[in-house]
Design an enzyme around this catalytic site. Structure first.
Site: not given
Ligand code: NAD
Length: 368
Positions: A145, A196, A229, A253, A257
Site C-alpha cells: 500500500y 506467501k 491463502d 487487510d 475482515d
C-alpha cells in the site's frame, strides 16, 4: 518534536454514525472521570467529510497536531456517498491514512471475538465459532500500500500499466512481530505468522525474520508459519486453532475482515493501531470500531455503540495501563448482552431492542 500529553484523549467522531457512537464513548470516559477519580482530558474535533465541508480538507493541520500530542485518539468513522466523487486527496479516508502514517501506527490489532450470546449471528455453525477469540496483528504502514514505485503509466503498445511495489525491511517486520509475540504471552502463547513465502521474496524474508526473532527472544511462545491463502481457508474450517495471527498490510487487510465476519457482528468489534514506544515509554495510538460510517442508518439513533466502547476498553488496556478498568468495561458490555438488550443490528427473538444511547446508558449502569 511534539510531546505526548499523558491521559489526553482526542475524539474524532467523523461522519455518519461516527458522532452517535462516539457520544456514548464520551459518556463512558466522563463516568470514569467522575467515579474512578481518573483525570482524562477530553478534546473533540473534525476529521473526514465533516472537516472537508467546513475547512475544504479531510483533516486540518491544527487537528493533526492535536492528534500528535494526545496519548489516545478515538475515531468514529469517516466517509459517505456525499463525498464519494471528490478527488482522491480530498476524500474523507485521507484523514485516516494521514493519521496512521504520520503517527507511525505500524501495528493494527483486530480482535475477532465471538460473543456467547450472539453465536447464532455467525454464518458458520455454532460449534465452529463458539468461544472464538483471535487477535489479528496487521502491519499497517509498509508493504504494497505504500511501496514505491507506484502509479499508472502508458506503455509502448498503447496499453497502460499499473504498478505497486511490495517491500519489507527487517526492522519493519521485527517491530510488528514483537507486538504479536508480546500479546501472545498475555493470551494463549501461540503466534501464527502468515505470508506467501512460496512465491514472494518479501514473504520469504518475513518468514525468516519472524523465526529469527522468535529463536532469539521469544522461544517460550509457540510459533508456526502458514501461507496466507491457507490461513484464509483455515479461518473458515477451524478458526479456533488460532490465537495471535501476525501478517503484512495486504494480507492483514483481508484476513482481519474475514475473521471479523466469523463473529457475524460488525457493530461489536473494536480495533487499535499502535505506534512504537519512545525512550520515555510513550506511545501514540488510535482506537476505532472496525465498521464504517453506515450512512444507511445514520441519524436514526439505532447504531450499535459497543464496537466503539470496546475500542475505548482497548485504549484503557494498551495506552493507559488500566487493565482493571478495561476488564470492568468489557464485563459491563457482557452483562448488558446477558440482560437481553440488543441494538437493531443484533436483535433476535425474545430480546429487547434499544437505541444507541439506551445501550450506552445500560453499559454505564453496569459499571456502577
Ligand atoms: P459500514 O461498516 O459503514 O456498513 C456496513 C453495514 O453494516 C451497513 O448496513 C450498516 O448499517 C451496518 N453497520 C455498520 N456499523 C454498524 C453499527 N455500529 N451498528 C449497526 N449497524 C452497523 O460499511 P460500508 O457501508 O461499506 O461503508 C459506508 C461508508 O463508511 C463508506 O463511505 C466507507 O468508505 C466508509 N468506511 C469507513 C471506515 C472507517 O472510517 N474506518 C471503515 C469502513 C468503511
Amino acid at each position: 518534536m511534539i510531546k505526548v500529553k499523558k491521559r489526553k484523549i482526542l475524539l474524532l467522531p467523523g461522519d455518519g454514525i461516527g458522532p452517535e457512537v462516539i457520544q456514548e464513548v464520551k459518556k463512558v470516559i466522563q463516568w470514569f472521570n467522575s467515579n474512578k477519580s481518573l483525570d482524562f482530558e477530553i478534546d473533540q474535533d473534525l476529521a473526514g467529510g465533516c472537516s472537508f465541508d467546513k475547512h475544504g480538507a479531510p483533516i486540518t493541520d491544527e487537528v493533526f497536531y492535536k492528534a500528535l500530542e494526545c496519548e489516545v485518539v478515538m475515531l468514529g468513522a469517516v466517509g459517505g456517498p456525499k463525498w464519494d466523487n471528490l478527488d482522491f486527496s480530498k476524500k474523507p479516508e485521507r484523514a485516516l491514512l494521514k493519521l496512521r502514517k504520520e503517527l507511525k501506527l505500524f501495528a493494527n490489532l483486530r480482535p475477532a471475538i465471538c460473543f456467547e450470546q450472539l453465536v447464532d449471528a455467525s454464518t458458520l455453525k455454532p460449534e465452529i465459532v463458539s468461544g472464538l477469540d483471535i487477535m489479528i496483528v496487521r502491519e499497517l504502514t509498509g508493504g504494497i500500500y505504500f511501496g514505491e514505485p507506484r502509479g499508472i503509466k502508458p506503455i509502448e503498445n498503447g496499453e497502460r500499466k499499473g504498478v505497486n511495489t511490495h517491500t519489507y525491511t527487517t526492522s519493519e517486520i521485527v517491530r510488528v512481530a514483537k507486538v504479536a509475540f508480546d500479546l501472545a504471552k498475555k493470551r494463549s502463547n501461540k503466534v501464527t505468522s502468515c505470508e506467501k513465502s512460496n512465491v514472494m521474496e518479501a514473504g520469504q524474508l518475513w518468514r525468516e525474520e519472524v523465526q529469527e526473532l522468535h529463536d532469539k527472544e521469544y522461544k517460550e511462545v509457540e510459533l508456526s508459519h502458514m501461507l496466507a491463502d491457507n490461513c484464509a481457508m483455515q479461518l473458515l474450517k477451524n478458526p479456533k486453532q488460532f490465537d495471535v495471527i501476525v501478517t503484512d498490510n495486504l494480507f492483514g487487510d483481508m484476513l482481519s475482515d474475514q475473521a471479523s465476519m466469523l463473529t457475524g457482528s460488525l457493530g461489536l468489534l473494536p480495533s487499535a493501531s499502535l505506534g512504537a514506544k519512545n525512550k520515555d515509554g510513550e506511545m501514540r495510538a488510535m482506537y476505532e470500531p472496525i465498521h464504517g460510517s453506515a450512512p444507511d442508518i445514520a441519524g436514526q439513533g439505532v447504531a450499535n455503540p459497543i464496537a466503539s466502547i470496546l475500542s475505548f476498553a482497548m485504549a484503557l488496556r494498551y495506552s493507559l495501563d488500566l487493565d482493571n478498568e478495561a476488564d470492568t468495561l468489557e464485563k459491563a458490555v457482557q452483562d448488558v448482552l446477558n440482560d437481553g438488550l440488543r441494538t437493531k443490528d443484533i436483535i433476535s427473538e425474545g430480546m429487547k431492542e434499544v437505541s444507541t444511547s439506551v445501550m450506552g446508558d445500560a453499559i454505564i449502569s453496569k459499571l456502577q
